[in-house]
Design an enzyme around this catalytic site. Structure first.
Site, PDB file in Angstrom:
ATOM      1  N   CYS A   1      32.742  34.828  36.241  1.00 45.64           N
ATOM      2  CA  CYS A   1      32.585  33.206  35.721  1.00 45.64           C
ATOM      3  C   CYS A   1      31.055  32.971  35.522  1.00 45.64           C
ATOM      4  O   CYS A   1      30.359  33.120  36.411  1.00 45.64           O
ATOM      5  CB  CYS A   1      33.403  32.333  36.024  1.00 45.64           C
TER       6      CYS A   1
ATOM      7  N   ARG B   1      27.703  39.410  33.165  1.00 44.08           N
ATOM      8  CA  ARG B   1      28.342  39.206  34.424  1.00 44.08           C
ATOM      9  C   ARG B   1      29.636  39.630  34.482  1.00 44.08           C
ATOM     10  O   ARG B   1      30.341  39.732  35.294  1.00 44.08           O
ATOM     11  CB  ARG B   1      28.341  37.502  34.759  1.00 44.08           C
TER      12      ARG B   1
ATOM     13  N   TRP C   1      36.365  34.780  33.899  1.00 42.27           N
ATOM     14  CA  TRP C   1      37.037  35.899  34.288  1.00 42.27           C
ATOM     15  C   TRP C   1      38.236  35.733  35.188  1.00 42.27           C
ATOM     16  O   TRP C   1      38.045  34.849  36.201  1.00 42.27           O
ATOM     17  CB  TRP C   1      35.856  36.615  35.451  1.00 42.27           C
TER      18      TRP C   1
ATOM     19  N   ASN D   1      33.426  27.337  38.274  1.00 38.99           N
ATOM     20  CA  ASN D   1      33.457  28.705  38.807  1.00 38.99           C
ATOM     21  C   ASN D   1      33.940  28.647  40.174  1.00 38.99           C
ATOM     22  O   ASN D   1      33.902  27.755  40.795  1.00 38.99           O
ATOM     23  CB  ASN D   1      31.787  29.205  38.813  1.00 38.99           C
ATOM     24  N   GLY D   2      34.508  29.845  40.536  1.00 42.45           N
ATOM     25  CA  GLY D   2      35.216  29.618  42.260  1.00 42.45           C
ATOM     26  C   GLY D   2      36.707  29.373  42.030  1.00 42.45           C
ATOM     27  O   GLY D   2      37.310  29.950  40.949  1.00 42.45           O
TER      28      GLY D   2
ATOM     29  N   GLU E   1      29.270  56.971  46.191  1.00 42.35           N
ATOM     30  CA  GLU E   1      28.867  56.410  45.185  1.00 42.35           C
ATOM     31  C   GLU E   1      28.901  57.378  43.910  1.00 42.35           C
ATOM     32  O   GLU E   1      29.256  56.509  42.813  1.00 42.35           O
ATOM     33  CB  GLU E   1      27.138  56.078  45.448  1.00 42.35           C
TER      34      GLU E   1
ATOM     35  N   LYS F   1      31.046  55.479  40.722  1.00 40.74           N
ATOM     36  CA  LYS F   1      30.490  55.585  39.406  1.00 40.74           C
ATOM     37  C   LYS F   1      31.487  56.024  38.354  1.00 40.74           C
ATOM     38  O   LYS F   1      31.654  55.481  37.073  1.00 40.74           O
ATOM     39  CB  LYS F   1      29.124  56.359  39.156  1.00 40.74           C
TER      40      LYS F   1
ATOM     41  N   GLU G   1      34.692  53.606  37.986  1.00 41.81           N
ATOM     42  CA  GLU G   1      34.624  52.389  37.627  1.00 41.81           C
ATOM     43  C   GLU G   1      34.327  52.606  35.943  1.00 41.81           C
ATOM     44  O   GLU G   1      34.756  51.506  35.352  1.00 41.81           O
ATOM     45  CB  GLU G   1      33.578  51.223  38.353  1.00 41.81           C
TER      46      GLU G   1
ATOM     47  N   HIS H   1      41.132  67.520  56.703  1.00 37.94           N
ATOM     48  CA  HIS H   1      42.141  66.718  57.548  1.00 37.94           C
ATOM     49  C   HIS H   1      42.953  65.993  56.468  1.00 37.94           C
ATOM     50  O   HIS H   1      43.558  65.224  57.084  1.00 37.94           O
ATOM     51  CB  HIS H   1      41.129  65.838  58.354  1.00 37.94           C
TER      52      HIS H   1
ATOM     53  N   LYS I   1      30.067  41.832  36.711  1.00 35.72           N
ATOM     54  CA  LYS I   1      28.798  42.163  37.461  1.00 35.72           C
ATOM     55  C   LYS I   1      28.439  41.332  38.711  1.00 35.72           C
ATOM     56  O   LYS I   1      28.020  41.798  39.470  1.00 35.72           O
ATOM     57  CB  LYS I   1      27.644  41.875  36.358  1.00 35.72           C
TER      58      LYS I   1
HETATM   59  O1  M6R Z   1      25.584  42.413  43.299  1.00 35.39           O
HETATM   60  P1  M6R Z   1      25.796  43.001  44.564  1.00 35.39           P
HETATM   61  O2  M6R Z   1      24.974  43.994  44.824  1.00 35.39           O
HETATM   62  O3  M6R Z   1      26.428  42.080  45.539  1.00 35.39           O
HETATM   63  O4  M6R Z   1      27.635  43.644  44.219  1.00 35.39           O
HETATM   64  C1  M6R Z   1      28.268  44.388  44.939  1.00 35.39           C
HETATM   65  C2  M6R Z   1      29.163  45.125  44.076  1.00 35.39           C
HETATM   66  O5  M6R Z   1      30.130  44.254  43.474  1.00 35.39           O
HETATM   67  C3  M6R Z   1      28.601  46.161  43.023  1.00 35.39           C
HETATM   68  O6  M6R Z   1      27.870  47.203  43.656  1.00 35.39           O
HETATM   69  C4  M6R Z   1      29.952  46.823  42.284  1.00 35.39           C
HETATM   70  O7  M6R Z   1      30.437  47.669  43.348  1.00 35.39           O
HETATM   71  C5  M6R Z   1      29.194  47.669  41.098  1.00 35.39           C
HETATM   72  N1  M6R Z   1      30.043  47.446  39.936  1.00 35.39           N
HETATM   73  C6  M6R Z   1      28.982  48.758  41.589  1.00 35.39           C
HETATM   74  O8  M6R Z   1      28.714  49.765  40.208  1.00 35.39           O
END
Ligand code: M6R
Length: 620
Positions: free
Chosen positions: A2, A27, A86, A112-113, A493, A497, A500, A516, A615
């Site tokens: 949000c 965001r 959101w 927000n929240g 990581e 990527k 997501e 394992h 974001k």
């Molecule tokens: O803003 P931040 O680095 O604290 O965010 C953490 C995660 O929400 C962020 O890295 C999220 O996993 C991304 N979408 C990854 O690409």
């Protein structure tokens, strides 16, 4: 997640609110809306003539859906509030979008929240005759303010807030109160922008920078009252506060796509520069050491720290996992890495000999903020590596370092990950040079750091080759990513990527763990991405790859040398330049970012705004 933008001044409010919403789009959100009060004759005591219209316009989907409605966009209004939502309580829909209003449609609220006690408040208010229209927790705020409103909106908001539990950033307007916007913050960021004869507020200073660089960051349980010719800030005990105006020192980064099809691709290609920016002015070559101005006030304490706990989420967490190896390699610190969302459940003994390092691109992640608060309560030194200047995490940490990578708009983090790795290396080098690291070792690291941007450029030149490989693999529904030591976090990581942005299932694993459990998944339809640099893990990685091959699994390898055995076992291979082992993951992740991007593109995904993701994750 949000976002909030508010305006109170003499200019037409709606274009400013819409522009602000667009600056908050990155965001992640699912609906948007604004509320303004139409200008008209003012009655006595600065009150509007009754029946001035409170215009509320909302739409499911993007901000341009809101614009396309063309309703209310030409209203003459010079104050108002707006929001990107959101969904948390109630599905994404026009009715659940903010602003939410009271029964009389005079009070508008954006939020927000999360209001944790909204159900009991809703029951109480319904019993008093309030009629609810949405499924949101936010709507209770509008009805509570209505319940307490006599003729002073500020007092009504104060009374309403006393009843709320949870976290919130709130903005409220009332159709009968001319040019007044009330902002409250508890746990969710809110910043007031001081313009020239106008006041703004937002949950993210990024929305305000076209209008002003003068910011007041609200602390928890503070209320800001914006009028057209003055503002004041109080605590919830109704005491006036003198707050410092800070000048937001942000470099003027362009936030357009600069000809790239997506922000994510642009940000991948920006990495040579973001890596350079992470190091700029922070290296003393002649002494084989780094210099981090932001840490200087706490350097003495840092030198005597015995334990460092890195807390973060998502990609920042994987950067922290790699940070563990980097700090362990260069310092004598005991290192722990913890997911910020789990940190609060740990029974950790934190004291002044412990430092907690938060990594966050946005500087707003609610889980990371909560972890920091817990660490502070227990007396630890709290540090941050943050990209977004002036955000909540930068306000509550004892000291920190900025990434200076410019805005990252694509939801999938790319350039910040590599920047976080560079800055952790600089931090580890800074501490390590007071401990065992020699001048020669320090110089080797610095030389390797300096070479990185050009090495990244070299990888980016091969983007077309990676695109072709991505095309070959785009039909698979599952992927395993494996790596060891420094490249175990790279595997995780890389997998994140892919999942997501392409919505393909991918698991990142420590290669040694494969036998394992996950090896049972391997067959000809379940390919593996192996990160296999020529370092002390090479032989063991080759054995793991053999095990996959023996089960008909396809292998795409990312390596930094022409190792015949790797070439023989791999179906496809991407060779990146070689650097020292602790920095090799910075180069290894680049082709994996591109691989994920090209697969997602081939699948026609919404790459910069993948479904369900935001974001800035501002709820826990
Ligand atoms: O803003 P931040 O680095 O604290 O965010 C953490 C995660 O929400 C962020 O890295 C999220 O996993 C991304 N979408 C990854 O690409």
């Amino acid at each position: 997640m949000c976002g909030i933008i508010c305006y109170c001044g003499k200019k037409q409010a709606i274009p400013i609110l819409i522009n602000g919403l667009k600056r908050l789009e990155y965001r992640g959100y699912d609906s948007a809306g604004f509320a303004v009060v139409e200008n008209g004759a003012i009655g006595k005591n600065g009150r509007n003539n009754k029946n001035r219209r409170n215009i509320v316009v909302k739409a499911k989907g993007r901000v341009d859906h809101l614009e396309k409605k063309k309703i209310g966009l030409d209203v003459d209004a010079t104050f108002g509030i707006a929001h990107t939502r959101w969904a948390t309580h109630g599905k994404p829909s026009q009715v659940n979008a903010h602003p939410q209003t009271d029964c009389a449609n005079k009070i508008s609220v954006v939020h927000n929240g999360i209001i944790e006690n909204y159900l009991e408040l809703k029951e109480e208010l319904m019993a008093k005759g309030h009629v609810f229209k949405s499924e949101t927790d936010t709507e209770v705020i509008a009805h509570l303010v209505e319940e307490y409103f006599e003729d002073d909106l500020e007092i009504a908001v104060l009374k309403a807030v006393e009843r709320l539990s949870g976290t919130f950033g709130i903005a409220v307007i009332h159709a009968d109160i001319d040019h007044q916007v009330i902002i409250v913050k508890r746990g969710s960021p809110m910043v007031v922008g001081i313009g020239d004869k106008e006041y703004l507020a937002a949950s993210d200073s990024n929305a305000l920078t076209p209008y002003t660089k003068k910011m007041i960051y609200l602390s928890d349980d503070e209320i800001a009252v914006l009028n057209s010719d003055e503002y004041h800030i109080k605590n919830l005990r109704n005491e006036t506060l003198e707050k410092k105006i800070e000048i937001l020192e942000t470099r003027d980064y362009k936030v357009d796509k600069r000809g790239f099809e997506h922000y994510m691709l642009k940000e991948i290609f920006e990495q040579p520069v973001s890596i350079e920016n992470a190091m700029r002015g922070r290296i003393i070559e002649s002494e084989g050491v780094s210099k981090l101005g932001g840490l200087e006030p706490v350097l003495d304490r840092l030198k005597n720290t015995r334990q460092l706990i890195i807390v973060s989420c998502g990609t920042s967490y994987y950067a922290g996992l790699l940070g563990r190896y980097i700090f362990e390699h260069l310092t004598e610190l005991n290192i722990e890495v913890e997911l910020a969302s789990e940190f609060r459940y740990r029974r950790l003994k934190l004291d002044e000999d412990v430092a907690v390092l938060a990594l966050s691109q946005s500087g707003e992640t609610a889980d990371t903020l909560a972890a920091i608060k817990e660490a502070k309560r227990k007396g630890a030194l709290v540090l941050g590596i943050v990209n977004a200047v002036g955000t909540a995490i930068t306000q509550i940490t004892d000291a920190g370092v900025y990434n200076h990578a410019g805005p990252e708009i694509g939801v999938a983090s790319t350039k910040i990950y590599t920047s976080q790795l560079v800055i952790q290396t600089l931090m580890a080098l800074l501490i390590g040079r007071y401990q065992g690291v020699s001048f020669i070792e320090g110089s080797e690291i610095i030389n390797a750091l300096i070479r990185l941007p050009d090495q990244v450029r070299e990888i980016l030149k091969n983007a077309d080759q990676i695109k072709e490989i991505a095309h070959k693999y785009s039909r698979y529904k599952n992927f395993l990513y494996i790596g060891r030591l420094f490249n175990y976090p790279t595997a995780m990581e890389g997998a994140l990527k892919l999942k997501e942005i392409s919505y393909i299932h991918a698991e990142g694993y420590a290669a040694g763990e494969m036998k394992h459990g996950p090896i049972s998944l391997i067959d000809r339809n379940f390919p593996t991405v192996a990160i296999v640099p020529d370092d002390l893990t090479l032989d063991k990685m080759i054995s793991n790859m053999q095990e996959i091959k023996a089960r008909n699994g396809k292998i795409l390898s990312v390596t930094n040398a022409n190792v015949p055995q790797v070439e023989k076992i791999s179906n496809d291979i991407i060779v990146v330049p070689r650097t020292i082992p602790i920095l090799q993951p910075i180069l290894n992740i680049i082709p994996l970012q591109l691989f994920a991007y090209y697969i997602a593109k081939e699948k026609g995904r919404d790459i910069d705004k993948p479904r369900n993701l935001a974001k800035s994750v501002t709820v826990e």
